[in-house]
Design a protein around this motif. Structure first.
Motif, PDB file in Angstrom:
ATOM      1  N   ASP A 170      10.498 -10.585  -5.037  1.00  0.00           N
ATOM      2  CA  ASP A 170       8.760 -10.479  -4.327  1.00  0.00           C
ATOM      3  C   ASP A 170       8.302  -9.368  -5.737  1.00  0.00           C
ATOM      4  O   ASP A 170       7.883 -10.070  -6.540  1.00  0.00           O
ATOM      5  CB  ASP A 170       8.682 -10.404  -3.479  1.00  0.00           C
ATOM      6  CG  ASP A 170       7.960 -11.311  -2.483  1.00  0.00           C
ATOM      7  OD1 ASP A 170       9.057 -12.896  -2.755  1.00  0.00           O
ATOM      8  OD2 ASP A 170       8.184 -11.690  -1.450  1.00  0.00           O
TER       9      ASP A 170
ATOM     10  N   ALA B 275       3.928  -3.284  -8.157  1.00  0.00           N
ATOM     11  CA  ALA B 275       4.471  -3.048  -9.210  1.00  0.00           C
ATOM     12  C   ALA B 275       3.656  -2.496 -10.301  1.00  0.00           C
ATOM     13  O   ALA B 275       4.353  -1.541 -11.279  1.00  0.00           O
ATOM     14  CB  ALA B 275       4.649  -4.625  -9.045  1.00  0.00           C
TER      15      ALA B 275
ATOM     16  N   ALA C  76       6.989  -9.879  -9.368  1.00  0.00           N
ATOM     17  CA  ALA C  76       5.525  -8.709  -9.719  1.00  0.00           C
ATOM     18  C   ALA C  76       5.273  -7.754 -10.786  1.00  0.00           C
ATOM     19  O   ALA C  76       4.409  -7.529 -11.823  1.00  0.00           O
ATOM     20  CB  ALA C  76       5.161  -8.292  -8.478  1.00  0.00           C
TER      21      ALA C  76
ATOM     22  N   ARG D 202       4.390 -10.123 -13.811  1.00  0.00           N
ATOM     23  CA  ARG D 202       3.113 -10.112 -13.890  1.00  0.00           C
ATOM     24  C   ARG D 202       2.512  -9.070 -14.845  1.00  0.00           C
ATOM     25  O   ARG D 202       1.399  -8.997 -15.201  1.00  0.00           O
ATOM     26  CB  ARG D 202       2.444 -10.687 -12.821  1.00  0.00           C
ATOM     27  CG  ARG D 202       3.043 -11.929 -12.281  1.00  0.00           C
ATOM     28  CD  ARG D 202       2.275 -12.575 -10.922  1.00  0.00           C
ATOM     29  NE  ARG D 202       2.539 -12.071 -10.074  1.00  0.00           N
ATOM     30  CZ  ARG D 202       3.367 -12.688  -9.541  1.00  0.00           C
ATOM     31  NH1 ARG D 202       4.641 -13.374  -9.439  1.00  0.00           N
ATOM     32  NH2 ARG D 202       4.119 -12.026  -7.888  1.00  0.00           N
ATOM     33  N   VAL D 203       3.103  -7.965 -14.552  1.00  0.00           N
ATOM     34  CA  VAL D 203       2.562  -6.642 -14.898  1.00  0.00           C
ATOM     35  C   VAL D 203       2.910  -5.864 -16.327  1.00  0.00           C
ATOM     36  O   VAL D 203       2.600  -5.220 -16.637  1.00  0.00           O
ATOM     37  CB  VAL D 203       2.569  -5.389 -13.870  1.00  0.00           C
ATOM     38  CG1 VAL D 203       1.751  -5.235 -12.848  1.00  0.00           C
ATOM     39  CG2 VAL D 203       3.469  -5.088 -13.821  1.00  0.00           C
TER      40      VAL D 203
ATOM     41  N   GLU E   4       2.346  -6.396  -5.157  1.00  0.00           N
ATOM     42  CA  GLU E   4       1.916  -6.386  -6.802  1.00  0.00           C
ATOM     43  C   GLU E   4       1.019  -5.075  -6.788  1.00  0.00           C
ATOM     44  O   GLU E   4       1.333  -4.579  -7.497  1.00  0.00           O
ATOM     45  CB  GLU E   4       0.459  -7.619  -6.340  1.00  0.00           C
ATOM     46  CG  GLU E   4       0.643  -8.832  -6.000  1.00  0.00           C
ATOM     47  CD  GLU E   4       1.503  -9.704  -7.529  1.00  0.00           C
ATOM     48  OE1 GLU E   4       1.215  -9.234  -8.846  1.00  0.00           O
ATOM     49  OE2 GLU E   4       2.505 -10.731  -7.142  1.00  0.00           O
ATOM     50  N   GLU E   5       0.735  -4.186  -5.402  1.00  0.00           N
ATOM     51  CA  GLU E   5      -0.287  -2.807  -5.843  1.00  0.00           C
ATOM     52  C   GLU E   5       1.236  -2.397  -6.484  1.00  0.00           C
ATOM     53  O   GLU E   5       0.264  -1.425  -7.370  1.00  0.00           O
ATOM     54  CB  GLU E   5      -0.575  -3.185  -5.098  1.00  0.00           C
ATOM     55  CG  GLU E   5      -2.243  -3.123  -4.853  1.00  0.00           C
ATOM     56  CD  GLU E   5      -2.185  -3.295  -3.110  1.00  0.00           C
ATOM     57  OE1 GLU E   5      -3.638  -3.702  -3.020  1.00  0.00           O
ATOM     58  OE2 GLU E   5      -1.800  -2.023  -2.145  1.00  0.00           O
TER      59      GLU E   5
ATOM     60  N   ALA F  85       2.407  -9.235  -0.012  1.00  0.00           N
ATOM     61  CA  ALA F  85       2.290  -9.508  -0.272  1.00  0.00           C
ATOM     62  C   ALA F  85       1.231  -9.258  -1.704  1.00  0.00           C
ATOM     63  O   ALA F  85       1.863  -7.830  -2.747  1.00  0.00           O
ATOM     64  CB  ALA F  85       1.919 -10.890  -0.963  1.00  0.00           C
ATOM     65  N   ARG F  86       0.578  -8.825  -1.090  1.00  0.00           N
ATOM     66  CA  ARG F  86      -0.838  -7.317  -1.616  1.00  0.00           C
ATOM     67  C   ARG F  86       0.379  -6.485  -2.252  1.00  0.00           C
ATOM     68  O   ARG F  86      -0.343  -6.017  -2.507  1.00  0.00           O
ATOM     69  CB  ARG F  86      -1.862  -7.347  -0.829  1.00  0.00           C
ATOM     70  CG  ARG F  86      -2.815  -6.651  -1.601  1.00  0.00           C
ATOM     71  CD  ARG F  86      -4.406  -6.873  -0.231  1.00  0.00           C
ATOM     72  NE  ARG F  86      -4.365  -6.731   1.026  1.00  0.00           N
ATOM     73  CZ  ARG F  86      -4.212  -7.680   1.892  1.00  0.00           C
ATOM     74  NH1 ARG F  86      -4.845  -8.444   1.362  1.00  0.00           N
ATOM     75  NH2 ARG F  86      -3.656  -7.207   3.374  1.00  0.00           N
TER      76      ARG F  86
END
Length: 188
Positions: free
Chosen positions: A54, A28, A58, A61-62, A25-26, A21-22
């Motif tokens: 996923d 993205a 993400a 979100r960016v 996000e990175e 998950a971490r």
């Protein structure tokens, strides 16, 4: 590392749900920094479907709002090693001319599948074709391709989970793991 047993099969966790998950996000954020133009995201099915979902969330979100189409390519058949021949089982329907395309795949190993897909879309006029893979296994690379974005460098092991399977099992696992041993068949 943790080991779990699922219906008699022991699986060693290589990348936990939290680690994945971490990293998604990175990734993205890394992709957004490349300023893609008219981005089309093309998950390579079947193995990438969880990673792609996923990653797409993400992207929101960016601040990326890509279009999405899907492709099914196969170089494995029923085996666990690439056959060396790439088959297009389902092609995209979207015109890629003058667009940035991001292929999303679960694993980059020999590179044949992604190189084949990249070359196809460049011939169709894509402005730029990039690749995002959850796992990079460079030990068996035979095609001239590297991932533009990668989640993790994976050891030379057969992995399952987070969309990746062994004989259609284990895709639902929220982590990526390596099958250590399977329970013997009854009567064996």
């Amino acid at each position: 590392m943790d080991t779990v047993t699922i219906e008699g099969t022991r699986i060693r966790v290589l990348y936990s749900e939290e680690m994945i998950a971490r990293r998604v996000e990175e990734m993205a954020a890394e992709i957004a920094r490349r300023n893609p133009r008219r981005l089309l995201v093309v998950p390579i099915l079947k193995g990438s479907f969880i990673f792609a979902a996923d990653l797409l969330r993400a992207f929101y979100r960016v601040g990326l709002l890509p279009e999405v189409d899907f492709m099914i390519l196969s170089s494995y058949g029923a085996g666990t090693r690439s056959s060396g021949t790439v088959k297009v089982l389902r092609d995209i329907e979207t015109d890629v001319r003058d667009r940035d395309v991001l292929f999303v795949d679960d694993i980059l190993e020999s590179g044949r599948t992604l190189a084949h897909a990249r070359d196809m879309l460049l011939k169709r006029g894509a402005a730029r074709v990039m690749t995002a893979v959850l796992l990079d296994k460079p030990h068996h690379r035979v095609a001239d391709i590297e991932a533009d974005f990668r989640g993790f460098e994976c050891p030379d092991l057969f992995v399952v989970g987070y969309g990746m399977d062994k004989a259609h099992a284990f895709r639902e696992l929220p982590f990526v793991g390596h099958v250590l041993e399977e329970a013997p068949e009854e009567g064996a």
